[in-house]
Design a protein around this motif. Structure first.
Motif, short mmCIF file in Angstrom:
data_model
loop_
_atom_site.label_atom_id
_atom_site.label_comp_id
_atom_site.label_asym_id
_atom_site.label_seq_id
_atom_site.Cartn_x
_atom_site.Cartn_y
_atom_site.Cartn_z
N TYR A 68 0.83 -1.20 0.00
CA TYR A 68 0.00 0.00 0.00
C TYR A 68 0.87 1.26 0.00
N THR A 69 0.38 2.31 -0.66
CA THR A 69 1.05 3.61 -0.57
C THR A 69 0.53 4.43 0.60
N GLY A 70 -0.56 3.97 1.18
CA GLY A 70 -1.12 4.61 2.37
C GLY A 70 -1.69 3.55 3.28
N GLU A 117 8.64 13.12 -4.83
CA GLU A 117 7.36 12.67 -5.36
C GLU A 117 7.46 12.35 -6.84
N GLU A 136 9.06 9.00 -7.30
CA GLU A 136 8.17 7.89 -6.96
C GLU A 136 7.15 7.63 -8.07
N GLU A 137 6.56 8.71 -8.58
CA GLU A 137 5.61 8.53 -9.68
C GLU A 137 6.30 7.95 -10.90
N GLU A 146 6.87 4.28 -10.41
CA GLU A 146 5.65 3.49 -10.56
C GLU A 146 5.29 3.30 -12.03
#
Length: 356
Positions: free
Chosen positions: A171-173, A301, A304-305, A308
């Motif tokens: 999970y990212t959260g 950020e 990370e994007e 992904e």
């Protein structure tokens, strides 16, 4: 100038060379065709076979520290691909109101909790549909078997004797669904108490180790398997079963080693491509976001994007390479590349290749 007899002899030699090459290709083709008939792994063939329920129960007892003896209490409910939308797990069964899900892996896969989540959904749906008077819409709490998720690992990459894998790690959260998988290393020499508590598992582990040792000594896989099978001690419980099903066993091992080889190769290629694309896109997006929210936060950020997106593209590239390889099912490719079968079949159509 060559005489007629010399010319004829040269032509005959060429014909013999062509025939030898033809026979070699036919042999490889025959092996490939035979391999597609045996999609199960040897681990499942031994421990998930209804004919060998005593070995399934022995392994269950060894894992759980129990001493059950009633084979009728163990109800195999392994998913069959044809009935469950191309979904097929390795081994599952219910015993004493426990839903046991077992998977075997010859390469480390941190995504096993996600796969167990898929299998569990299908298995509990099957349980609800086949249990008399079970009603998920009832105002009365409907009891269901407690799930136990075990992944048996015997790959060549060094791993601890036991390791817990969690779905929440993906999970990212924060998420509300958790799946815990216990990964047990069953390589020969690991988890000695477990192997000693289950003789069929000890013997299976010994066999795989013997095959690898013969390969290390220079033998081709075919020869290594034959030697290891011939060397099985006479007091091994699984020996009569292995000998009686020698052809099936060999083809399962060939298929498993092919899958492991291809998956390791394409995973590494995909990871490298994904890392590079992720770094590039991450830098660009990081610069843009950094101007708005601060360089440091934006770069992080953005990276990370980018990672992904790079991983997603990498998974599709891996799948495309596996499709081109041929002989692998859409469900196998989808499962190992973390893609849907729909995406895999769309990739196959774009490549002009059919998948089983």
């Amino acid at each position: 100038m060559k005489n007629i007899s010399e010319i004829i002899e040269e032509q005959n030699n060429k014909i013999r060379e062509l025939e030898a090459e033809r026979d070699k290709l036919l042999s490889l083709l025959e092996l490939k065709v035979v391999n597609t008939q045996y999609k199960d792994r040897l681990f499942k063939y031994i421990f998930g076979n209804p004919e060998n329920k005593q070995w399934t129960l022995a392994l269950y007892n060894a894992v759980n520290g129990t001493d059950y003896t009633d084979l009728n209490a163990l109800k195999l409910n392994t998913l069959e691909e044809a009935l469950y939308m191309k979904m097929k797990n390795d081994i599952s069964f219910i015993i004493h109101f426990e839903m046991n899900l077992w998977e075997h892996q010859s390469s480390y896969n941190p995504n096993m909790p996600y796969r167990f989540l898929e299998y569990a959904g299908a298995l509990y749906g099957k349980y609800a549909a086949t249990t008399p008077n079970f009603n998920q819409y009832s105002r009365t709490l409907q009891k269901i078997p407690a799930p136990k998720c075990i992944c048996f690992y015997n790959g060549t990459e060094e791993q601890p004797e036991a390791k817990q894998l969690y779905l929440s790690e993906a999970y990212t959260g924060k998420g509300d669904i958790e799946v815990e998988v216990t990964m047990l290393n069953i390589n020969f020499g690991k988890n000695k108490k477990l192997l000693e508590a289950c003789k069929p598992l000890y013997e299976y582990s010994w066999l795989i180790d013997a095959i690898r040792n013969h390969q290390k000594n220079g033998d081709e896989l075919d020869t290594a398997v034959d030697k290891a099978v011939d060397e099985l001690p006479d007091d091994f419980i699984i020996k009569p079963f292995i000998i009686a099903n020698r052809a099936e066993v060999k083809n399962m091992i060939f298929e498993e080693y092919d899958e492991e080889k291809y998956m390791n190769l394409f995973r590494e290629e995909g990871r490298e491509e994904g890392r590079e694309e992720g770094r590039e896109q991450g830098r660009e997006e990081g610069r843009e976001q950094g101007r708005e929210e601060g360089r440091e936060q934006g770069r992080e950020e953005g990276r990370e994007e980018g990672r992904e997106e790079g991983r997603e593209e990498g998974r599709e590239e891996i799948a495309a390479n596996l499709i081109r390889t041929g002989g692998l099912s859409a469900s196998f490719i989808a499962r190992n590349c973390m893609l849907s079968e729909e995406v895999v079949r769309r990739l196959a159509d774009s490549l002009g290749v059919s998948v089983i």
